[in-house]
Design a protein around this motif. Structure first.
Motif, short mmCIF file in Angstrom:
data_model
loop_
_atom_site.label_atom_id
_atom_site.label_comp_id
_atom_site.label_asym_id
_atom_site.label_seq_id
_atom_site.Cartn_x
_atom_site.Cartn_y
_atom_site.Cartn_z
N THR A 49 0.84 -1.19 0.00
CA THR A 49 0.00 0.00 0.00
C THR A 49 0.87 1.24 0.00
O THR A 49 1.73 1.41 0.86
CB THR A 49 -0.94 0.02 1.22
N SER A 51 1.35 5.55 -0.18
CA SER A 51 0.72 6.79 0.25
C SER A 51 1.08 7.90 -0.72
O SER A 51 2.23 8.02 -1.16
CB SER A 51 1.19 7.16 1.66
N LEU A 173 -9.34 4.22 -1.98
CA LEU A 173 -8.25 3.26 -2.19
C LEU A 173 -8.39 2.57 -3.54
O LEU A 173 -9.48 2.11 -3.89
CB LEU A 173 -8.23 2.23 -1.07
N SER A 175 -6.40 -0.23 -6.40
CA SER A 175 -5.40 -1.28 -6.55
C SER A 175 -5.04 -1.46 -8.02
O SER A 175 -5.89 -1.33 -8.89
CB SER A 175 -5.91 -2.62 -5.99
N SER A 180 -1.33 -1.14 -4.04
CA SER A 180 -2.52 -0.33 -3.80
C SER A 180 -2.09 1.10 -3.48
O SER A 180 -1.01 1.32 -2.94
CB SER A 180 -3.33 -0.89 -2.62
N SER A 182 -3.39 4.18 -1.25
CA SER A 182 -4.34 4.50 -0.19
C SER A 182 -5.17 5.73 -0.57
O SER A 182 -4.72 6.60 -1.32
CB SER A 182 -3.61 4.74 1.13
#
Length: 204
Positions: A49, A51, A173, A175, A180, A182
């Motif tokens: 994930t 940011s 979010l 993917s 992914s 966020s």
């Protein structure tokens, strides 16, 4: 006499049979346990994930043209991941529609080669050898516009008039591949052309 000897041997044979039987049962339990381990489902692969705070931002709103402003384009660039979130807002009306996609490039591509793709988005496609994404996900299902704020008109270099509009948005979010992005909130400004001069004199 042979019968008596057989009778004396019987307890020993019974004990041996019990010992072998116990060992066989234990062996069965061990085999059953091993088979059960093999039947366990594999551990699920987790997605990395990312940011948006760790992304490099690059924005274009002015172009080599007669008019000062054009569509606003913003790129959130994840150099180490070969990912780019690209946003684009047309400046021909006050609707403030945000278009865009999350793009993934091949692992073999470098920061330099991907920068050619970015350049082609706001130039005259100068780089014919720019790579193309191997996968793209449209932002439309994940995007929510949360507000518009109009600012005072500004005049452009050729006599045209713009109305700057700041657009606030939320992106849920997303993917792509095994990674992914966020969810986050941000804002972006587009310069909407509200008046165009009848005659445009090219700037010197």
């Amino acid at each position: 006499m042979p019968i008596i000897q057989s009778a004396k041997l019987f307890p020993k044979l019974s004990a041996l049979a019990l010992f072998l039987s116990a060992g066989f049962v234990a062996g069965c339990e061990a085999m059953t346990t091993a088979a059960t381990d093999k039947d366990l489902p594999p551990i699920a692969e987790t997605k990395a994930t990312l940011s948006v705070e760790n992304a490099r931002k690059f924005e274009v709103k002015s172009y080599y043209s007669l008019y000062q402003y054009g569509p606003t384009q913003r790129f959130y660039i994840f150099d180490d991941e070969n990912l780019i979130l690209a946003l684009r807002i047309p400046n021909h009306d006050m609707g403030g529609e945000i278009e865009g996609a999350l793009h993934r490039f091949a692992d073999s591509e470098s920061e330099k080669s991907i920068s050619k793709w970015i350049n082609n988005r706001h130039s005259d496609a100068l780089y014919a050898d720019a790579p193309e994404p191997v996968e793209s996900v449209d932002i439309a299902p994940f995007l929510t516009i949360t507000g518009h704020r109009q600012m005072l008109p500004q005049q452009g270099r050729s006599g045209e008039t713009y109305r700057p509009v700041e657009i606030s948005f939320d992106l849920a979010l997303m993917s792509i591949g095994r990674k992914s992005l966020s969810g986050f909130s941000d804002n972006i400004t587009v310069y909407v052309m509200i008046e165009k001069p009848e005659e445009v004199i090219p700037p010197r």
